[in-house]
Design a protein around this motif. Structure first.
Motif, PDB file in Angstrom:
ATOM      1  N   LYS A  38      46.213  40.274  36.339  1.00  0.00           N
ATOM      2  CA  LYS A  38      45.851  40.368  37.763  1.00  0.00           C
ATOM      3  C   LYS A  38      47.105  40.305  38.637  1.00  0.00           C
ATOM      4  CE  LYS A  38      41.215  38.516  37.367  1.00  0.00           C
ATOM      5  NZ  LYS A  38      40.329  37.375  37.550  1.00  0.00           N
ATOM      6  N   HIS A  93      40.483  45.745  36.374  1.00  0.00           N
ATOM      7  CA  HIS A  93      39.427  45.061  37.128  1.00  0.00           C
ATOM      8  C   HIS A  93      38.190  44.713  36.311  1.00  0.00           C
ATOM      9  CE1 HIS A  93      41.777  46.811  40.488  1.00  0.00           C
ATOM     10  NE2 HIS A  93      41.511  45.625  41.001  1.00  0.00           N
ATOM     11  N   THR A 146      35.737  42.775  34.253  1.00  0.00           N
ATOM     12  CA  THR A 146      35.509  41.355  33.941  1.00  0.00           C
ATOM     13  C   THR A 146      34.397  41.182  32.911  1.00  0.00           C
ATOM     14  OG1 THR A 146      34.032  41.214  35.849  1.00  0.00           O
ATOM     15  CG2 THR A 146      36.323  40.509  36.181  1.00  0.00           C
TER      16      THR A 146
END
Length: 154
Positions: free
Chosen positions: A48, A92, A94
């Protein structure tokens, strides 16, 4: 075995190539983390951070200043844009972070090698001196990315 000659990169593109080096290093760090069985959360936190500090601004610069040098609809640029979208999704994701990080490590590495060995060479061939000067001007203002605080790969 035939030895490959190093790619002669125009001065204006060297900062982007240097950023590619950091992307390859990112992939290496992920591999090291996996090999050391580092918790996925730690690796994900680094990913991230890397996305925000390196990938996001890098992709933005390529898409805004570099890719438009090529003619509209150029298949190499289209491939790069498609890979950018896929790489962003992996950063991105998850749902299954471990699987995404493994795929990210491989796809980012392959993407960078494609841009360095193929796309950048084609851009260098068609870019005008004015276009290259503009790219050089933009990258002379780049700030150094801060060091990451959890070097799990050591």
């Amino acid at each position: 075995m035939e030895k490959k000659k190093p790619i002669k990169r125009h001065e204006a593109l060297k900062p982007l190539s240097r950023q590619h080096h950091f992307g390859l290093l990112f992939s290496w760090k992920l591999r090291k983390g996996f090999g050391k069985n580092i918790e996925i959360e730690r690796i994900q936190k680094y990913a991230k951070w890397f996305y925000e500090h390196e990938i996001k601004p890098h992709f933005k610069d390529e898409e805004k200043y570099l890719f438009p040098i090529m003619e509209e609809g150029n298949e190499l640029v289209e491939r790069a844009l498609k890979e950018h979208r896929r790489i962003k999704r992996l950063f991105h994701d998850t749902k299954d972070p471990e699987k995404s990080l493994h795929r990210l490590e491989e796809e980012l590495d392959a993407h960078i090698r494609f841009e360095e060995r193929v796309l950048f060479n084609e851009i260098q061939k068609v870019a005008t001196e004015a276009q290259l000067e503009k790219i050089e001007e933009i990258h002379s203002e780049l700030e150094k990315t801060p060091d990451y605080s959890d070097p799990f790969w050591d």
